[in-house]
Motif scaffolding. Structure first.
Motif: not given
Length: 331
Positions: A83-91, A287-297
């Motif tokens: 699990y990657l439990l994050v929020h935009h404000d966590d950046k 890239k980590v941000y992108e990974y967390a938000e992507t809707n691709i596999c």
């Protein structure tokens, strides 16, 4: 909280003593402790085959870090959840870590100037080995965050400007009363003690009334003709009357300045390369941000990142795949 809920858990972080960290690892690997709440100091050597869950509550700094940390789950081949439990404000936090690890030229200049100011106050610029404050003391004195100051110290150390080791801690003195009280005290001294007090006050910074400042006993004796007995007597008298505090010398583990530079540009630091490393680290974090938000596999995203294009289809297990499955059912 976990322990209160009946889930045996233990903390693990780099600030713990080695024996304590080893004991926590052993209890986790043998199954006596079910959950470890850890920083990324819970490192590569942890090889427990039946970890069922790995939960991140902050953004990792890179896909490489996340892949290695999440990869501790399911090493026995059985299904496990990450699990990657994050929020935009966590950046803010990971960006701060990167900013403090690769400080700007302006940060380095401010911290280096503070070191030089400390040295000048101590009147030690002609000394070969110049004692300087620890990162924590300096950070507090200039109201900067400790992590950035520590990074600058490490950078200056690699550049051969400062070193860490056993240094001779110079004696320090602080006058704990006002000038009027010292003048009154002076007028009631015998001549020898008056001479010693004059020599002390002439030899130290005027900041002596506000904080501890270095005092060169050898210089006082040689330049002002003060005997060691007279110096010791006046110091004892000042302390007994609560007019001053004195810290004697001794060998300490600390930091010292190897080379004195007047200008930040003279220090052998490649500021352009440091800036490039900072930008590179931010790109990895993006890239980590992108990974967390992507809707691709997400499996495919990670494999693409590592230039591994040998996969077919999707994993059908990650949050992206499951979300897409739900959406497809609703269409």
């Amino acid at each position: 909280m976990l322990n209160e809920a009946g889930i045996k858990s233990e903390p693990y972080h780099a600030g713990m003593k080695v024996l304590m960290r080893t004991a926590v690892q052993d209890r986790f690997i043998t199954g006596r402790t079910k959950v470890i709440v850890a920083t990324n100091a819970f490192g590569m050597g942890i090889d427990k085959y039946d970890v069922r869950n790995v939960v991140h509550i902050d953004y990792p700094l890179s896909i490489e870090s996340y892949y290695q940390e999440a990869g501790r789950a399911g090493r026995d081949g059985n299904p496990s959840d990450c699990y990657l439990l994050v929020h935009h404000d966590d950046k803010d936090l990971p960006e701060y870590f990167i900013r403090s690890t690769f400080p700007s030229k302006e940060d380095i200049e401010q911290i280096f100037d503070a070191i030089i100011s400390w040295v000048r106050t101590a009147n030690e610029t002609e000394t070969k080995s110049i004692s300087i404050p620890t990162p924590l003391i300096l950070a507090n004195s200039i109201q900067r965050d400790y992590r950035t100051v520590e990074s600058v110290y490490n950078l200056l150390s690699r550049a051969g400007t400062i070193s860490k080791g056993n240094v001779q801690n110079q004696p320090r003195i602080r006058i704990t009363t006002n000038r009027e009280r010292i003048q009154e005290y002076y007028t009631n001294l015998v001549a020898e003690r008056q001479q010693a007090l004059e020599a002390i006050l002439r030899s130290v910074s005027s900041d002596v009334f506000e904080r501890f400042v270095p005092i060169n006993i050898k210089d006082i004796m040689q330049k002002h003709g003060v005997s060691k007995n007279a110096f010791d007597d006046i110091i004892k008298s000042l302390q007994m009357l609560n007019l001053a505090k004195f810290v004697s010398d001794g060998s300490l583990s600390g930091y010292y300045l190897d080379k004195f530079y007047e200008n930040i540009n003279d220090i052998p630091v490649d500021f352009e390369k440091l800036r490039e490393r900072y930008i590179f680290a931010l790109k990895k974090l993006d890239k980590v941000y992108e990974y967390a938000e992507t809707n691709i596999c997400k499996r495919n995203f990670v494999l693409d990142y590592f230039d591994d294009f040998s996969y077919e289809g999707t994993c059908k297990n990650c949050s992206s795949c499951k979300d897409n499955q739900i959406k497809n059912r609703l269409i």
